[in-house]
Design a protein around this motif. Sequence first.
Motif, PDB file in Angstrom:
ATOM      1  N   TYR A  84       0.834  -1.201   0.000  1.00 26.01           N
ATOM      2  CA  TYR A  84       0.000   0.000   0.000  1.00 26.01           C
ATOM      3  C   TYR A  84       0.874   1.258   0.000  1.00 26.01           C
ATOM      4  O   TYR A  84       0.614   2.197  -0.752  1.00 26.01           O
ATOM      5  CB  TYR A  84      -0.939  -0.029   1.211  1.00 26.01           C
TER       6      TYR A  84
ATOM      7  N   GLU B  36       5.604  14.524 -11.103  1.00 27.43           N
ATOM      8  CA  GLU B  36       5.879  14.635 -12.536  1.00 27.43           C
ATOM      9  C   GLU B  36       4.812  15.480 -13.232  1.00 27.43           C
ATOM     10  O   GLU B  36       5.125  16.302 -14.093  1.00 27.43           O
ATOM     11  CB  GLU B  36       5.953  13.247 -13.174  1.00 27.43           C
TER      12      GLU B  36
ATOM     13  N   LYS C  99       4.982  10.190  -6.844  1.00 34.31           N
ATOM     14  CA  LYS C  99       5.916  10.446  -7.945  1.00 34.31           C
ATOM     15  C   LYS C  99       5.174  10.926  -9.185  1.00 34.31           C
ATOM     16  O   LYS C  99       5.612  11.861  -9.867  1.00 34.31           O
ATOM     17  CB  LYS C  99       6.719   9.182  -8.274  1.00 34.31           C
ATOM     18  N   ARG C 100       4.031  10.279  -9.496  1.00 33.30           N
ATOM     19  CA  ARG C 100       3.242  10.707 -10.658  1.00 33.30           C
ATOM     20  C   ARG C 100       2.733  12.129 -10.475  1.00 33.30           C
ATOM     21  O   ARG C 100       2.727  12.920 -11.422  1.00 33.30           O
ATOM     22  CB  ARG C 100       2.059   9.752 -10.881  1.00 33.30           C
TER      23      ARG C 100
ATOM     24  N   ASN D 228       3.584   5.853  -2.785  1.00 32.84           N
ATOM     25  CA  ASN D 228       4.805   6.494  -3.278  1.00 32.84           C
ATOM     26  C   ASN D 228       4.767   6.666  -4.788  1.00 32.84           C
ATOM     27  O   ASN D 228       5.221   7.687  -5.318  1.00 32.84           O
ATOM     28  CB  ASN D 228       6.036   5.701  -2.855  1.00 32.84           C
ATOM     29  N   CYS D 229       4.248   5.672  -5.509  1.00 28.86           N
ATOM     30  CA  CYS D 229       4.116   5.792  -6.969  1.00 28.86           C
ATOM     31  C   CYS D 229       3.172   6.924  -7.336  1.00 28.86           C
ATOM     32  O   CYS D 229       3.432   7.686  -8.271  1.00 28.86           O
ATOM     33  CB  CYS D 229       3.622   4.477  -7.571  1.00 28.86           C
ATOM     34  N   GLU D 230       2.071   7.052  -6.614  1.00 29.78           N
ATOM     35  CA  GLU D 230       1.120   8.140  -6.866  1.00 29.78           C
ATOM     36  C   GLU D 230       1.764   9.498  -6.590  1.00 29.78           C
ATOM     37  O   GLU D 230       1.521  10.461  -7.323  1.00 29.78           O
ATOM     38  CB  GLU D 230      -0.143   7.969  -6.012  1.00 29.78           C
TER      39      GLU D 230
ATOM     40  N   GLN E 294       3.899   1.463  -1.116  1.00 22.97           N
ATOM     41  CA  GLN E 294       4.567   1.516  -2.413  1.00 22.97           C
ATOM     42  C   GLN E 294       3.641   2.162  -3.449  1.00 22.97           C
ATOM     43  O   GLN E 294       4.071   2.990  -4.249  1.00 22.97           O
ATOM     44  CB  GLN E 294       4.954   0.105  -2.842  1.00 22.97           C
ATOM     45  N   ASP E 295       2.359   1.805  -3.410  1.00 20.40           N
ATOM     46  CA  ASP E 295       1.386   2.420  -4.313  1.00 20.40           C
ATOM     47  C   ASP E 295       1.262   3.918  -4.047  1.00 20.40           C
ATOM     48  O   ASP E 295       1.179   4.722  -4.974  1.00 20.40           O
ATOM     49  CB  ASP E 295       0.016   1.762  -4.168  1.00 20.40           C
TER      50      ASP E 295
END
Length: 131
Positions: free
Chosen positions: A62, A75, A71-72, A67-69, A64-65
């Motif tokens: 969870y 960006e 980062k997106r 953290n990806c959000e 990790q998800d």
Amino acid sequence: MTNENDNKIISIDTIRINYARNKICKCDKPLYEIDYKNRLVYCRTCNAIIEPFEALYKVALYMQDINCEIKRAIEYKKELENYKPYLKQAKRYEKMMREKHMLPICPECKQLFNWDDVTSMGNKRFYKKEV
């Protein structure tokens, strides 16, 4: 004789069976509750006992998800900061220039002219003052 044996039966109440508790949590988004004294993890939604390693693994996935959000989102923020609407027009003009058999039309006199005839550009702020 049967009465004597009935009195000798000892009632054991140290073990109870709970049939309501689920074995495996099947919740989409489980809410964990940690029992510190007994070192157990429960799902607050379905009341199932969860292995601590499994709970830790799901929390790590969870995070990790998340953290990806993040980062997106960073960006996307950079894209928005670098967005220049005038470049859209420049790309449109470049596309028009690549067409072999087409020439631009003057907005004033409505006559065709060559792209090579464009020799200079003016400042947009001064143009607005004149108009």
